[in-house]
Write a protein that holds these residues in place. Structure first.
Motif, short mmCIF file in Angstrom:
data_model
loop_
_atom_site.label_atom_id
_atom_site.label_comp_id
_atom_site.label_asym_id
_atom_site.label_seq_id
_atom_site.Cartn_x
_atom_site.Cartn_y
_atom_site.Cartn_z
N GLY A 112 40.75 38.45 47.86
CA GLY A 112 41.49 39.75 47.89
C GLY A 112 39.62 39.81 48.41
N HIS A 113 39.97 41.29 49.09
CA HIS A 113 38.44 41.93 49.45
C HIS A 113 37.47 43.17 49.25
N GLU A 114 38.49 44.10 47.92
CA GLU A 114 37.71 45.09 47.44
C GLU A 114 36.74 44.41 45.92
N ASP A 115 35.18 45.41 46.82
CA ASP A 115 34.15 44.24 45.52
C ASP A 115 34.71 45.00 44.29
N ALA A 116 35.31 46.20 43.94
CA ALA A 116 35.04 47.32 42.67
C ALA A 116 36.26 45.94 41.89
N VAL A 117 37.51 44.95 42.43
CA VAL A 117 37.96 44.07 41.96
C VAL A 117 37.79 43.22 41.01
N PRO A 118 37.59 42.97 39.74
CA PRO A 118 37.61 41.63 39.02
C PRO A 118 37.37 40.24 39.56
N ARG A 119 36.85 39.89 39.44
CA ARG A 119 37.11 38.07 39.76
C ARG A 119 36.91 37.43 38.09
N MET A 120 37.46 36.04 38.33
CA MET A 120 38.07 35.06 37.43
C MET A 120 36.76 34.32 37.88
N THR A 121 35.97 34.33 37.73
CA THR A 121 34.73 33.04 38.14
C THR A 121 34.14 32.99 37.52
N PRO A 122 33.12 31.88 37.49
CA PRO A 122 31.92 31.37 35.82
C PRO A 122 31.28 32.51 36.46
N GLY A 123 30.27 32.50 35.25
CA GLY A 123 28.76 33.01 35.28
C GLY A 123 28.25 35.73 35.17
N PRO A 124 28.55 35.77 35.55
CA PRO A 124 28.20 36.95 34.82
C PRO A 124 30.45 37.76 34.97
N ALA A 125 31.16 37.17 35.38
CA ALA A 125 32.30 37.94 35.51
C ALA A 125 32.74 37.38 34.40
N GLU A 126 32.62 35.92 34.04
CA GLU A 126 33.26 34.88 33.12
C GLU A 126 32.76 35.25 31.63
N ASP A 127 31.30 36.21 31.67
CA ASP A 127 30.46 36.84 30.72
C ASP A 127 31.34 37.96 30.35
N GLY A 128 31.44 38.41 31.62
CA GLY A 128 32.47 40.81 31.12
C GLY A 128 33.39 39.99 30.27
N TRP A 129 34.20 39.11 31.10
CA TRP A 129 35.71 38.81 30.28
C TRP A 129 35.25 38.35 29.02
N ARG A 130 34.41 37.98 28.78
CA ARG A 130 34.24 37.61 27.07
C ARG A 130 34.17 38.68 26.39
N HIS A 131 33.71 39.28 26.81
CA HIS A 131 33.39 40.80 26.59
C HIS A 131 34.39 41.77 26.09
#
Ligand SMILES: Cc1cc2nc3c(=O)[nH]c(=O)nc-3n(C[C@H](O)[C@H](O)[C@H](O)COP(=O)(O)O)c2cc1C
Length: 368
Positions: free
Chosen positions: A80-99
């Motif tokens: 995907g190309h859009e910056d504001a579509v969420p990703r499932m990646t280690p690091g900040p995105a994973e932390d965001g999803w945990r929340h």
């Protein structure tokens, strides 16, 4: 006196069978209502924010038994190309999803991550052509890239990695997005899959790559984690498209998913009341359950306007609830009506119909 059962006159009475707790593939849900996945583009840099967590929490605390997240990109530039579509990646995105997961759990909700690759619908930015099974030319779009077998392996790994991140972040389930004309559905759809190798040709060949994704995700997550596959006949760019012209073709596809480890099927339709094949009133979820025996989620136009109590209407929920109670399908997903009414299930259950706002297009541009 009459021996006919009187139709339910209140929303709470009508919806009682959907408001019951249920176990879905071993996962205990507080109701049979599901939030359908809806892209919101509110996660700058692919990282879901606390506002995203609050958005899902509000639906969970108002009677949605299972939240399915918006489509979340697997970790590959072609996804995907859009910056504001969420990703499932280690690091900040994973932390965001945990929340996000913790917030939903804190109110007794359950949440599945929808894993997404846009296929040829990715915009060709950053010098990367869109990946798809056969790069079939689309009017008005630049030429795409037909995936090699090595590319296919790369994408399988990306799905497995994303599923591992989701499991680590605490998600209760994974949903694989194989609907609406995106990458996995492009393998299923004869118009976009012209391959002559193991991933094309027959219906079974077209189902092979999506099924391998299911198998790769199954192997990456705990054995008891529910694994949902979302599929559809229609495509966003062609509402009349079909992946299966007959129940037998549908069986070939769905049995491939089941053999690969899917434990729930999410049958996406634009209108839940429409039958799929001639000679049977079953909708797509009904067929999915009949073919595989797996729990099935129905969706499409549920509760969009407050007239859903009126029995004679096509969108009446009377028929839907009777069909659920009779076992045609097991869970009911709500999409657009939850955008303007995070508390729709509570309001309907408590007969507070006047507090519900009918769906309007502008709700899709709100985020509350
Ligand atoms: C704004 C919006 C975004 C959507 N994004 C997704 C998505 O990310 N993944 C998906 O599988 N379906 C997506 N859909 C389809 C919905 O999940 C759902 O199937 C559709 O809205 C029909 O249900 P409804 O009539 O209850 O809204 C989206 C729909 C809308 C309106």
């Amino acid at each position: 006196m009459t021996d006919l059962i009187a139709p339910a006159t209140t929303a709470g009475a009508l919806l009682a069978p959907v408001l019951e707790p249920v176990a879905m593939a071993g996962l205990r849900l507080s109701t049979r209502f599901v939030m359908a996945p809806m892209t919101r583009s509110q996660s700058p840099g692919g990282v879901p924010t606390p506002a995203v967590a609050g958005y899902y929490r509000r639906r969970a605390e108002h009677g949605v038994g299972l939240i399915i997240t918006e489509g979340v990109l697997v970790d590959h530039p072609s996804a995907g190309h859009e910056d504001a579509v969420p990703r499932m990646t280690p690091g900040p995105a994973e932390d965001g999803w945990r929340h996000v997961v913790d917030e939903v759990h804190s109110v007794g909700g359950r949440i599945a991550a929808q894993l997404w690759h846009l296929g040829s619908l990715r915009e060709p930015v950053d010098g990367l052509a869109a990946w798809s099974p056969s790069a079939v030319p689309e009017p008005g779009r630049p030429a795409g890239h037909a995936m090699s077998l090595t590319d296919a392996d790369t994408i399988l790994t990306a799905y497995a990695d994303a599923a591992r991140v989701a499991a680590r972040a605490g998600f209760d389930a994974i949903e694989i997005h194989a609907a609406h004309g995106y990458l996995l559905d492009e393998f299923l759809w004869p118009r976009t899959n012209r391959r002559t190798d193991r991933y094309g040709g027959s219906t079974a060949g077209r189902a092979r790559f999506p099924a391998e994704v299911v198998r790769a995700v199954r192997a990456a997550v705990p054995a008891d984690m529910p694994l949902i596959v979302r599929f559809s006949q229609f495509k966003e760019r062609d509402f009349d498209a079909r992946i299966a012209d007959s129940p037998a073709e549908l069986a070939t596809i769905l049995e491939a998913f089941t053999d690969a480890g899917a434990t729930v099927l999410h049958a996406s339709q634009r209108r839940f009341w429409q039958p799929v094949f001639p000679g049977s009133p079953l909708n797509l979820a009904g067929w999915a359950k009949q073919i595989t025996g797996l729990p099935a989620i129905t969706v499409g136009g549920v509760g969009l306007t407050r007239d859903f109590l009126e029995p004679g209407r096509a969108n009446s929920l009377t028929g839907l609830v009777q069909r659920l109670a009779a076992g045609e399908f097991d869970l009911v997903a709500l999409g657009r009506i939850l955008l303007g009414n995070p508390d729709w299930v509570t309001l309907a259950a408590e007969d507070r119909i006047d507090g519900i706002e009918d769906y309007r297009k502008e709700h899709e541009h709100t985020f509350a």
